[in-house]
Scaffold this motif. Sequence first.
Motif, PDB file in Angstrom:
ATOM      1  N   VAL A 163       0.833  -1.206   0.000  1.00  0.00           N
ATOM      2  CA  VAL A 163       0.000   0.000   0.000  1.00  0.00           C
ATOM      3  C   VAL A 163       0.865   1.252   0.000  1.00  0.00           C
ATOM      4  N   TYR A 164       1.898   1.274   0.859  1.00  0.00           N
ATOM      5  CA  TYR A 164       2.721   2.477   0.978  1.00  0.00           C
ATOM      6  C   TYR A 164       3.740   2.623  -0.143  1.00  0.00           C
ATOM      7  N   GLU A 165       3.832   1.613  -1.010  1.00  0.00           N
ATOM      8  CA  GLU A 165       4.645   1.808  -2.209  1.00  0.00           C
ATOM      9  C   GLU A 165       3.965   2.815  -3.132  1.00  0.00           C
ATOM     10  N   PHE A 166       2.623   2.800  -3.140  1.00  0.00           N
ATOM     11  CA  PHE A 166       1.873   3.648  -4.062  1.00  0.00           C
ATOM     12  C   PHE A 166       1.093   4.770  -3.376  1.00  0.00           C
ATOM     13  N   TRP A 167       0.936   4.700  -2.069  1.00  0.00           N
ATOM     14  CA  TRP A 167       0.220   5.742  -1.334  1.00  0.00           C
ATOM     15  C   TRP A 167       1.140   6.316  -0.271  1.00  0.00           C
ATOM     16  N   ALA A 168       1.273   7.634  -0.254  1.00  0.00           N
ATOM     17  CA  ALA A 168       2.123   8.280   0.744  1.00  0.00           C
ATOM     18  C   ALA A 168       1.516   8.112   2.138  1.00  0.00           C
TER      19      ALA A 168
END
Length: 237
Positions: free
Chosen positions: A119-124
């Motif tokens: 998730v945090y690869e694509f969402w800050a």
Amino acid sequence: MPLKPYKLVPIQECGEPLVAIPPDPFTFVRPHPYENLGAPYDNKSPFYVRQGVLERLLNAQSQLQKSHSGWKIQIFDAYRPLAVQQFMVDHTFAEVLQQKGLTESELTEPERAAILELVYEFWALPDPNPAHPPPHSTGGAVDITLVDATGQVVDMGSPIDELSPRSYPNHFATSKNGPEQTYHAHRELLNWVMTQAGFQRHPGEWWHFCYGDQMWAWLMNQADPTFAAIARYGRIA
């Protein structure tokens, strides 16, 4: 989660206002995808950016018209309050759980960590620390694609927000497949009109472009270490 490198860039807020992106010469994705999910915008519009970002968007649209008459930049998303960032992180986490057939209460810690990493690869990270704002919460980031002269969305090979390697800007760069070569050419066109206007493209997302925020400054410094760029835009509540 460990801080991403661009989050270490210092911010000197310039005070430039958020302004509305005009419906002409652009097009918007309607209904707005996150508003449609119930994201808490609290009467704020996702189609706002900093004044300097809008000026550069207009420049990019002008350049696009010169090479592809009738084509337009389509705005998928721009300003995103911190509460919306948190909402979308939670929503995406739940989507991944559903796709994998998992239940949050039954997750092991390694499973939870692996999903959060995706998730945090694509969402800050929706970090409330003003020194580490999510890019979209600064008004300095836009998620965009292209629409051709017939009004059709140009095929980029993957949808915006897809959690997969197909989202990486150069995913199709070495493909010998004809359609995939076309997808890459479209991505390169989008990147060209945006970077010549002063934007920088997110290294992992073909659709995300920024100007004036921490990611922009970090990317500028990666390209030229003597540039010593700092961020001009901090988080807008």
